[in-house]
Design an enzyme around this catalytic site. Structure first.
Site, short mmCIF file in Angstrom:
data_model
loop_
_atom_site.label_atom_id
_atom_site.label_comp_id
_atom_site.label_asym_id
_atom_site.label_seq_id
_atom_site.Cartn_x
_atom_site.Cartn_y
_atom_site.Cartn_z
N ASP A 31 0.84 -1.20 0.00
CA ASP A 31 0.00 0.00 0.00
C ASP A 31 0.87 1.25 0.00
OD1 ASP A 31 -2.06 -1.70 0.16
OD2 ASP A 31 -2.68 -1.17 2.21
N GLU A 33 3.94 1.65 -1.21
CA GLU A 33 4.51 1.92 -2.53
C GLU A 33 3.44 2.47 -3.49
OE1 GLU A 33 7.87 -1.42 -3.31
OE2 GLU A 33 5.92 -2.13 -2.57
N PHE A 34 2.26 1.90 -3.39
CA PHE A 34 1.16 2.36 -4.24
C PHE A 34 0.91 3.84 -4.00
CE2 PHE A 34 -3.17 3.04 -5.62
CZ PHE A 34 -3.32 2.21 -6.73
N GLU A 111 -27.17 -14.99 -6.72
CA GLU A 111 -26.24 -13.96 -6.26
C GLU A 111 -26.67 -13.49 -4.89
OE1 GLU A 111 -26.53 -10.91 -9.30
OE2 GLU A 111 -26.66 -12.50 -10.81
N LYS A 113 -27.80 -10.63 -2.33
CA LYS A 113 -28.47 -9.34 -2.47
C LYS A 113 -27.80 -8.36 -1.52
CE LYS A 113 -33.02 -7.32 -3.03
NZ LYS A 113 -32.97 -6.14 -2.19
N ASP A 115 -26.81 -5.09 0.38
CA ASP A 115 -27.66 -4.04 0.92
C ASP A 115 -26.90 -2.72 0.90
OD1 ASP A 115 -30.01 -3.20 1.86
OD2 ASP A 115 -29.77 -3.97 3.90
N TYR A 222 -23.54 -6.54 -10.75
CA TYR A 222 -24.43 -7.68 -10.92
C TYR A 222 -25.22 -7.71 -12.22
CZ TYR A 222 -27.64 -4.28 -8.86
OH TYR A 222 -28.35 -3.16 -8.59
N LYS A 284 -31.80 -15.35 -10.67
CA LYS A 284 -32.12 -14.82 -12.00
C LYS A 284 -32.13 -15.95 -13.02
CE LYS A 284 -29.79 -10.51 -10.82
NZ LYS A 284 -28.57 -9.72 -10.90
N LYS A 308 -35.72 -13.12 0.65
CA LYS A 308 -35.26 -12.29 1.76
C LYS A 308 -35.14 -13.11 3.03
CE LYS A 308 -35.66 -7.74 0.35
NZ LYS A 308 -36.31 -6.46 0.52
N CYS A 402 -32.59 11.99 37.89
CA CYS A 402 -31.61 12.03 36.81
C CYS A 402 -30.32 11.34 37.24
CB CYS A 402 -31.34 13.48 36.42
SG CYS A 402 -30.03 13.64 35.20
N CYS A 405 -27.62 14.44 37.47
CA CYS A 405 -27.69 15.57 38.41
C CYS A 405 -28.66 15.30 39.57
CB CYS A 405 -28.12 16.84 37.68
SG CYS A 405 -29.83 16.78 37.16
N CYS A 420 -35.32 14.89 32.50
CA CYS A 420 -34.69 15.52 33.65
C CYS A 420 -35.15 16.97 33.65
CB CYS A 420 -33.16 15.46 33.51
SG CYS A 420 -32.31 16.64 34.55
N CYS A 426 -28.29 20.73 34.77
CA CYS A 426 -27.85 19.34 34.54
C CYS A 426 -26.66 19.33 33.57
CB CYS A 426 -29.00 18.52 33.97
SG CYS A 426 -28.55 16.82 33.63
P1 AMP Z 1 -35.55 -3.92 -3.95
O1 AMP Z 1 -34.98 -2.55 -3.72
O2 AMP Z 1 -35.74 -4.72 -2.72
O3 AMP Z 1 -36.70 -3.92 -4.88
O4 AMP Z 1 -34.40 -4.73 -4.72
C1 AMP Z 1 -33.83 -4.25 -5.90
C2 AMP Z 1 -32.44 -3.76 -5.61
O5 AMP Z 1 -31.62 -4.80 -5.09
C3 AMP Z 1 -31.71 -3.34 -6.83
O6 AMP Z 1 -32.02 -2.02 -7.18
C4 AMP Z 1 -30.28 -3.45 -6.41
O7 AMP Z 1 -29.86 -2.20 -5.87
C5 AMP Z 1 -30.28 -4.42 -5.26
N1 AMP Z 1 -29.41 -5.59 -5.48
C6 AMP Z 1 -28.47 -6.00 -4.61
N2 AMP Z 1 -27.83 -7.09 -5.05
C7 AMP Z 1 -28.36 -7.39 -6.25
C8 AMP Z 1 -28.11 -8.41 -7.21
N3 AMP Z 1 -27.19 -9.34 -7.02
N4 AMP Z 1 -28.85 -8.39 -8.34
C9 AMP Z 1 -29.81 -7.45 -8.55
N5 AMP Z 1 -30.09 -6.45 -7.68
C10 AMP Z 1 -29.38 -6.42 -6.53
ZN ZN Z 2 -30.07 15.87 34.98
#
Ligand code: AMP
Ligand code: ZN
Length: 661
Positions: A31, A33-34, A111, A113, A115, A222, A284, A308, A402, A405, A420, A426
Site C-alpha cells: 500500500d 509503494e502504491f 447472487e 443481495k 444491501d 451484478y 435470476k 429475503k 436524573c 444531576c 430531567c 444538569c
Molecule cells: P428492492 O430494492 O428490494 O426492490 O431490490 C432491488 C435492488 O436490489 C436493486 O435495485 C439493487 O440495488 C439491489 N441488489 C443488490 N444485489 C443485487 C443483485 N445481485 N442483483 C440485482 N439487484 C441487486
Molecule cells: Zn439531569
C-alpha cells in the site's frame, strides 16, 4: 524519460496494480509503494494540467466539489425486485414463470443481495463516463465524481469490452468501515449513522468528493445492459469480471429448485460472518432469451426474484439497565447485555426506548432476551425466553431521578419519555446542548469536538452556547492539549459561525421538537426571532407541519428569562436572528409556461408557483405543446411523464430550477 512519458507510465502502472489487486487477488506492491506512486503522479499532473485525464488513477483521491447533482434519465429503467420469503413462495414463482415460458427453466444464477445503494455506470471505449444513482428508477443523480473515488470501480477497462455499455452494481460500506466511521463521529460529538446502507447512499451524495474518498466504499457488479450479444447472464458477468469489474465469487450457476434452496440456506448461515450486509439472495433466469420471453411487470423483471432472510435474532442475558440523558433532558433506558455476536457485529447494548416499553416487554434482570437487528445500529429487544427466566423478583424499577444531576424526572402528558427537569444545571444536558449547537447540521463549527466542549464546560469556561462567543485566547492556551494552532482554529471556527443563517441558529438552540425542518419553516414564516417570540399559538399552528407539541415547547423555551437573555447576548455578538429575504424577482421566465408536478424537497408546490410568477413566468395547469418545461418533483405521475416525453418537453429537477434563478 520525459515527465509526460512518466505520467503515462504511472497511470498505466496504477491501473494495472488495481486490476491485479481487485480482480486477480494479487498484491504486486505494498500500500505504501502504491501511495508513493500515486503521489508522484499527482505532483506531475499538477505541473502538467494540459494532460488532464478524467479517468486518471489520481481521481480516486477526489477533490471536486459539486453543489447540485445533475438529474439523468436512465437509458433502461432500474427496476425493483419481487420478494419471496419461503421455499413455497419460491416454488410458486418457478411454476409461474415456467408456465409463461412454455417450457421448464433449467439454468439460474444465484447472487447475494447486497444491501447498499444501486448505481448505473456507463462505459465508453473502456472508460468510465457516467455513474448515476437509481433515483426513482427512471431518473437518478449523476454522482460520477464521487463514484470515481471508490477503489474497486475500474476507471479504465482491459480486454475485449464492447465499445459502449452500461453496468449495474451495488455500492456498499463494509461493516468494519461503518463502525470506524461511527466511532469517529461519536468522538466528534456527532450523531452516529443509522446503518451501512443509508451511509453508503449518503456518501454518494456528498458535495466534496474527497470526503467520499475517505469512506471505504466498495462496488459489487451484478448486471450488464445495452445491446450486447451474450446468451446467458452468467456469461455476461464472467466477461465483465475479465474487464476489471468486481463480480463477486459468491455468484453461482445452478439448475434445480433444490439447488437454489441449498444456496439460500448456505448463505443464510454464512450471512452473519460476512464483512458486509446482505438482506437476501437474488435468483435470476440465466438465459437471455428466456429473460426476454418473461419480460417485466410494471415494477420488476419476471425473470428475477429475491429471497429475503428474516431479521436475525439471538438470545442473550439481560445484565442490567442503565439510563442516558440527552441534550433535551430526555432519558433513554439502555439494556446492558451479555456480549453476543449478531449479524457480523458484537452486540452489548440494546435500546429499551422508554418506561412503557420496559413494562410492555415485562422484563426481569437476568432474563434471556431475544435481540434483533433491523435497520438501526442499536439492536432491539423483542421479548424474553420463558424457559430461561431471571428471578421474578428482579423487577426493573424505572429511575425517578436524573442519573447525572439527581433532579427528579418528569413525564409530560402524552409523551412516552421521561425528562430531567433540571434544564438549567444538569451537566449532561448543558454539554449536550453545546455539542448540538456546534454540530454539522447546526452551526457547523470546525475545530471543536465533543471532548473539547466537555473540557471547556468542566473548566467553567462555557455554560451555554452564548459563552462560546466570549472565549479568549488567553483562557484557552493553558488548557491541556490546546496548542496555539488548535486554539486559533477553534476561535476562527466560532467567529466564522456568526455568518450562519437564522434557521441554523434557531435549530442550534436545541429547542425540544424544533428539528432542522421545523427551524427552516419557522424562520421562513416569521422572518426573525423577535417575531417568533411575539406570535401567539394560533399563528404558529397555522403554519404547515407545526403542531401543538412544538408550540408548547417554544412557549416554554421563551418563557425562561435565561433563554431570552442568552438570545440577547448572542444577538449582541453578531449572530443572525433574522432570515435573509428570499423573495427575488426577475424576468427569467418571461413568456414561459411552466407546469409544476410531483413532490418537492425544499419548497412547497405553492411556493414554487409563486416563484415562477415572481420571475415573470406563467404556471400551466396541464402539460401541452405550449408548455416550456415541467418542474418535476419526486413521484411525478407516470402518465404525465409519458406525456412530457411524447411532446419532447424538458423535465427540470428542483435543484436545476433553483439554478435557473
Ligand atoms: P428492492 O430494492 O428490494 O426492490 O431490490 C432491488 C435492488 O436490489 C436493486 O435495485 C439493487 O440495488 C439491489 N441488489 C443488490 N444485489 C443485487 C443483485 N445481485 N442483483 C440485482 N439487484 C441487486
Ligand atoms: Zn439531569
Amino acid at each position: 524519460m520525459t515527465a509526460v512519458e512518466r505520467i503515462h507510465q504511472l497511470r498505466e502502472q496504477l491501473h494495472r496494480y488495481n486490476y491485479a489487486y481487485y480482480i486477480e487477488d494479487k498484491h504486486l506492491i505494498s500500500d505504501f509503494e502504491f501511495d508513493q506512486l500515486l503521489k508522484e503522479l499527482q505532483a506531475l499532473e499538477a505541473q502538467y494540467p494540459e494532460l488532464y485525464d478524467p479517468n486518471s488513477p489520481s481521481m480516486r483521491v477526489g477533490g471536486s466539489i459539486i453543489k447540485n447533482f445533475q438529474t439523468v434519465t436512465h437509458a433502461e429503467r432500474m427496476y425493483s425486485l419481487d420478494n419471496t420469503y419461503s421455499p413455497e413462495e419460491l416454488g410458486d414463482w418457478l411454476k409461474r414463470i415456467e408456465k409463461i415460458n412454455g417450457a421448464p427453466i433449467t439454468s439460474f444464477t444465484c447472487e447475494l443481495k447486497f444491501d447498499g445503494a444501486s448505481i448505473n455506470m456507463t462505459y465508453v471505449n473502456g472508460e468510465l463516463q457516467k455513474a448515476v444513482t437509481r433515483g426513482d428508477g427512471s431518473q437518478g443523480d449523476d454522482v460520477t465524481a464521487n463514484v470515481k473515488t471508490i477503489q474497486n470501480v475500474p476507471l479504465k477497462l482491459s480486454g475485449d469490452f464492447p465499445p459502449e455499455f452500461d453496468i449495474r452494481g451495488e455500492i456498499i460500506l463494509p461493516l468494519a468501515g461503518f463502525e470506524a466511521l461511527n466511532k469517529k463521529r461519536l468522538a466528534a460529538g456527532e450523531e452516529p449513522y443509522r446503518n451501512p446502507r443509508n451511509t453508503a447512499s449518503g456518501s454518494l451524495k456528498l458535495q466534496d468528493s474527497s470526503e467520499t474518498a475517505r469512506r471505504p466504499l466498495e462496488c459489487f457488479f451484478y448486471a450488464l445492459s445495452g445491446d450486447l450479444n451474450y446468451t446467458t447472464h452468467w456469461e455476461s458477468l464472467s466477461k465483465a469480471r475479465s474487464w476489471g469489474f468486481t463480480v463477486p465469487k459468491s455468484m453461482e450457476q445452478l439448475s434445480t429448485l433444490e439447488e437454489l434452496l441449498d444456496y439460500i440456506n448456505r448463505w443464510g448461515e454464512q450471512r452473519a460472518s460476512l464483512p458486509f450486509e446482505i438482506d437476501g439472495v437474488v435468483i435470476k433466469v440465466n438465459s437471455i432469451e428466456e429473460q426476454e420471453t418473461l419480460g417485466f411487470t410494471a415494477k420488476s423483471p419476471r425473470w428475477a426474484i429475491s429471497y429475503k432472510y428474516k431479521a436475525e435474532q439471538v438470545s442473550t442475558r439481560l445484565n442490567s439497565v442503565s439510563y442516558q440523558v440527552g441534550r433535551t433532558g430526555a432519558i433513554t433506558p439502555v439494556a446492558n447485555l451479555e456480549p453476543v455476536q449478531l449479524s457480523g457485529t458484537i452486540v452489548k447494548r440494546a435500546s429499551l426506548h422508554n418506561a412503557d416499553q420496559i413494562e410492555k416487554l415485562n422484563l426481569r434482570l437476568g432474563d434471556y432476551v431475544y435481540v434483533e437487528k433491523g435497520g438501526e445500529i442499536i439492536p432491539k429487544i423483542m421479548g424474553f425466553d420463558p424457559a430461561r427466566r431471571g428471578d421474578l423478583a428482579n423487577v426493573i424499577h424505572y429511575i425517578t431521578n436524573c442519573p447525572d444531576c439527581d433532579a427528579p424526572l418528569q413525564r409530560i402528558e402524552g409523551e412516552a419519555q421521561h425528562y430531567c427537569t433540571n434544564d438549567a444545571f444538569c451537566p449532561t444536558q448543558l454539554i449536550g446542548k453545546i455539542q448540538h449547537f456546534v454540530g454539522r447540521k447546526a452551526m457547523d463549527i470546525d475545530g471543536i469536538g465533543a471532548e473539547t466542549i466537555a473540557l471547556l464546560f468542566h473548566q467553567g469556561l462555557v455554560r451555554n452556547i452564548a459563552d462560546l462567543y466570549r472565549l479568549q485566547k488567553e483562557q484557552l492556551l493553558p488548557l491541556e492539549r490546546m496548542a496555539e494552532k488548535s486554539v486559533d482554529n477553534l476561535l476562527a471556527g466560532i467567529a466564522a459561525s456568526k455568518a450562519q443563517p437564522f434557521h441554523k441558529v434557531l435549530f442550534g438552540l436545541g429547542i425540544r421538537h424544533v428539528g432542522e425542518t421545523v427551524a427552516k419553516r419557522l424562520a421562513q414564516y416569521f422572518g426573525s426571532m423577535d417575531q417568533l417570540i411575539q406570535v401567539n399559538a394560533e399563528a404558529l399552528l397555522a403554519v404547515d407541519d407545526i403542531g401543538e407539541k412544538i408550540v408548547e415547547s417554544l412557549q416554554v423555551y421563551f418563557m425562561l428569562p435565561e433563554n431570552v437573555q442568552m438570545i440577547e447576548d448572542m444577538t449582541a455578538f453578531g449572530l443572525s436572528f433574522e432570515a435573509e429575504k428570499t423573495i427575488q424577482s426577475s424576468t427569467v421566465f418571461e413568456g414561459q409556461i411552466i407546469v409544476v408536478s410531483g413532490v418537492f424537497a425544499q419548497k412547497s408546490r405553492n411556493e414554487l408557483k409563486q416563484m415562477i410568477e415572481d420571475n415573470g413566468g406563467k404556471v400551466g395547469s396541464s402539460i401541452s405543446s405550449k408548455t416550456t418545461f415541467v418542474l418535476a418533483g419526486e413521484s411525478m405521475g407516470p402518465s404525465k411523464k409519458d406525456k412530457a416525453n411524447q411532446l419532447g418537453i424538458p423535465m427540470i429537477s428542483e435543484t436545476a430550477f433553483y439554478e435557473m434563478l
